[in-house]
Design an enzyme around this catalytic site. Structure first.
Site, PDB file in Angstrom:
ATOM      1  CG  HIS A 276      -1.642   1.237   1.505  1.00 31.51           C
ATOM      2  ND1 HIS A 276      -2.959   1.455   1.132  1.00 31.51           N
ATOM      3  CD2 HIS A 276      -1.241   2.388   2.115  1.00 31.51           C
ATOM      4  CE1 HIS A 276      -3.322   2.672   1.499  1.00 31.51           C
ATOM      5  NE2 HIS A 276      -2.303   3.259   2.108  1.00 31.51           N
ATOM      6  CD  GLU A 277       2.214   3.351   3.740  1.00 31.18           C
ATOM      7  OE1 GLU A 277       2.431   4.458   3.205  1.00 31.18           O
ATOM      8  OE2 GLU A 277       1.240   3.150   4.499  1.00 31.18           O
ATOM      9  CG  HIS A 280       0.463   6.293  -0.385  1.00 32.55           C
ATOM     10  ND1 HIS A 280      -0.675   6.953  -0.785  1.00 32.55           N
ATOM     11  CD2 HIS A 280       0.129   5.665   0.783  1.00 32.55           C
ATOM     12  CE1 HIS A 280      -1.639   6.737   0.093  1.00 32.55           C
ATOM     13  NE2 HIS A 280      -1.184   5.949   1.055  1.00 32.55           N
ATOM     14  CD  GLU A 354      -4.496   6.529   2.442  1.00 29.57           C
ATOM     15  OE1 GLU A 354      -4.233   5.315   2.564  1.00 29.57           O
ATOM     16  OE2 GLU A 354      -3.618   7.410   2.523  1.00 29.57           O
TER      17      GLU A 354
HETATM   18 ZN   LIG Z   1      -2.131   5.238   2.793  1.00 32.26          ZN
END
Ligand SMILES: [Zn+2]
Length: 412
Positions: A276-277, A280, A354
């Protein structure tokens, strides 16, 4: 506009801001006892759920009392001519305009912070302690305060001095130079955040050898992210709550995992959070945020330059000798409805990002371990599973757990 009209506009804005905030808190609190969505039935067992309800209600009461206290302090300061008092005090110490500004803001910020210490102390050592979150020693608490002040003096004081200096040299054109300065500072702080700021508060270590490192290595290689940029931070020094974040860009980019996250989650869940990071980073969210913040700063400084020369602003807050610093206070409050709106827009983008990062983890790794990790993290921080939509719209930088669950379990 007369100083008196401006004064009452300022008070109205302060009151409206408080009232809107309290209405949102109230709506959110009314939703505390709503049934948990069936998708999230497995987050809490009976006992934990009761505990989470008690935690939310305790925090709600606490926030009502502390925000009312802050409002009372602010209003008292306005009605009792606090700004004029501090301005005179500063002018009694120095004739230099930069020094006067620094003493003026330093005194107000320091006094405000000291007056609210009892509340942050109570929150950490009574509320967080009672619910088993607090790991902070009293020494760490006060050292954090000191370091925070020191940082504010060095960084805040440095930037403010330069801005005043630009203003003294160039008048209303100061905003262009101030903008350039803040833009460079924003980029540098984002770039070196992990090397300069974080070490003041935490220890960071590279990932240790072992099966977790091998799994992360395999994933990182697959998506083209360097493992050297993954660090573990001692979040357990302050709280049991877990987290992970991406920071910096270029060679300075890194993903930071809290030691509490590593302790709470299974290895494939940790890789999912890391994915997930990485999302980003791959979707360039940091670059977007920095750009947006620089553009907004430019807009704010430009508007400030249009108003800062108007003596009525200083007179409105009771300061008899018009100045940059007194005008800045009045401008700051008059501008706050605009910054509320830009804040809403930034939160909207943040929630969108997100989803994008979740989608990236889903596509390049797997949805299931991210779902179970989000549920565990929610459980361990006694998160609210039934927030009010209006509260989410205004305050949430992340989608709710239910929204993220739905997105992650959807088949595309
Ligand atoms: Zn996040």
């Amino acid at each position: 506009m007369t100083p008196q009209t401006i004064f009452y506009s300022i008070i109205t804005i302060l009151l409206l801001d408080f009232i809107v905030d309290k209405i949102l808190d109230y709506l959110n609190a009314k939703n505390f006892d709503r049934p948990v969505p069936k998708e999230l039935n497995d987050v809490y067992d009976e006992g934990e759920y009761k505990k989470s309800q008690a935690y939310k209600k305790t925090n709600y009461k606490f926030s009502n009392i502390s925000s009312l206290y802050s409002l009372m302090l602010t209003l008292a300061f306005f009605f009792l001519d606090g700004f004029e008092f501090v301005d005179k005090l500063a002018r009694g110490i120095s004739n230099n305009e930069i020094a006067v500004t620094l003493i003026f803001f330093g005194t107000i910020l320091l006094a405000g912070d000291i007056l609210t210490i009892p509340f942050s102390y109570y929150h950490t050592f009574v509320i967080e302690e009672k619910f088993g979150f607090n790991k902070m020693s009293k020494k760490t608490f006060f050292l954090d305060k000191l370091k925070g002040w020191l940082m504010m003096i060095v960084l805040g004081g440095g930037i403010l001095s330069l801005v005043i200096w630009f203003y003294m040299l160039t008048g209303a054109d100061f905003w262009i130079y101030a903008w350039a300065l803040v833009a460079v500072f924003t980029v540098l702080i984002n770039m070196f955040y992990s090397n300069l700021i974080v070490p003041l508060f935490n220890k960071q270590t590279p990932l240790q050898d072992g099966s977790l490192r091998s799994k992360i290595e395999a994933y990182a290689q697959k998506v083209g992210f360097e493992l050297d940029n993954v660090f573990v931070i001692d979040g357990s020094k302050r709280s049991t709550k877990a987290n992970a974040y991406f920071s910096g860009f270029g060679k300075q980019k890194r993903i930071t995992l809290f030691d509490t996250l590593i302790k709470d989650l299974e290895e494939d869940e940790i890789v999912a959070v890391l994915a997930h990071e990485v999302g980003h980073y791959k979707r360039r969210h940091i670059i977007f945020n920095i750009t947006a913040s620089v553009v907004l700063t430019g807009l704010t400084l430009y508007l400030l330059s249009l108003f800062i020369n108007i003596p009525e602003l200083s007179l409105a807050i009771g300061v008899k000798q018009p100045s940059f610093h007194a005008g800045l206070i009045a401008f700051g409050i008059l501008y706050s409805p605009i910054s509320e709106i830009t804040g809403l827009i930034m939160n909207y983008f943040s929630r969108k990002f997100e989803y994008q990062a979740d989608d990236y983890a889903k596509e390049t790794y797997a949805p299931l371990p991210l779902i179970t990790s989000l549920k565990k993290l929610s459980k361990n921080s006694l998160s609210n599973l039934t927030p009010h939509p209006a509260y989410v719209f205004v305050h949430y930088s992340h989608p709710t757990l239910l929204e993220r669950f739905k997105n992650l379990s959807a088949q595309h």
